[in-house]
Design a protein around this motif. Structure first.
Motif, PDB file in Angstrom:
ATOM      1  N   ASN A  53       1.073  -1.457   0.021  1.00 35.63           N
ATOM      2  CA  ASN A  53       0.089   0.441  -0.206  1.00 35.63           C
ATOM      3  C   ASN A  53       1.199   1.501   0.125  1.00 35.63           C
ATOM      4  N   ARG A  67      -0.737  -5.749  -3.854  1.00 34.39           N
ATOM      5  CA  ARG A  67      -1.713  -5.520  -2.702  1.00 34.39           C
ATOM      6  C   ARG A  67      -3.016  -5.742  -3.195  1.00 34.39           C
ATOM      7  N   GLN A  83      -3.852  -1.341   6.406  1.00 32.40           N
ATOM      8  CA  GLN A  83      -4.418   0.597   5.984  1.00 32.40           C
ATOM      9  C   GLN A  83      -4.115   1.036   7.438  1.00 32.40           C
TER      10      GLN A  83
END
Length: 98
Positions: A53, A67, A83
């Motif tokens: 990410n 990802r 995240q």
């Protein structure tokens, strides 16, 4: 044997610190290491997703592809955690830069 494990942990922590403030390539390389379990690491898809990410956010098309690929093997909760961790790194590096 204990010293070699501590050495490996120290090297990985140093590598993570460099990648956190570094290039897309450094982040991508960590994503690969965690997704494949290379360099003495265990496979950790949350860590891999986090680094892919960060690589994607820094302009890596490969990071974006990887990802998406590993996200298919993860739960929604794992993706959310990856995240969250990526956002924490972004916030920390922005604070250091200010």
């Amino acid at each position: 044997m204990g010293n070699s494990i501590k050495s490996a942990q120290f090297l990985m922590e140093a590598r993570q610190l460099r990648a956190a403030g570094g290039s897309a390539d450094e982040c991508f390389d960590l994503g690969v290491a965690y997704s494949c379990g290379t360099g003495g690491l265990s496979v950790d898809l949350v860590e891999a997703h986090k680094w892919f990410n960060l690589a994607a956010l820094r302009g890596s098309g490969e990071g974006q592809s990887m990802r998406a690929e590993i996200a298919g093997e993860m739960t929604a909760r794992e993706i959310a955690e990856a995240q969250r961790q990526a956002r924490a790194i972004i916030a920390a590096t922005q604070l250091r830069a200010a």
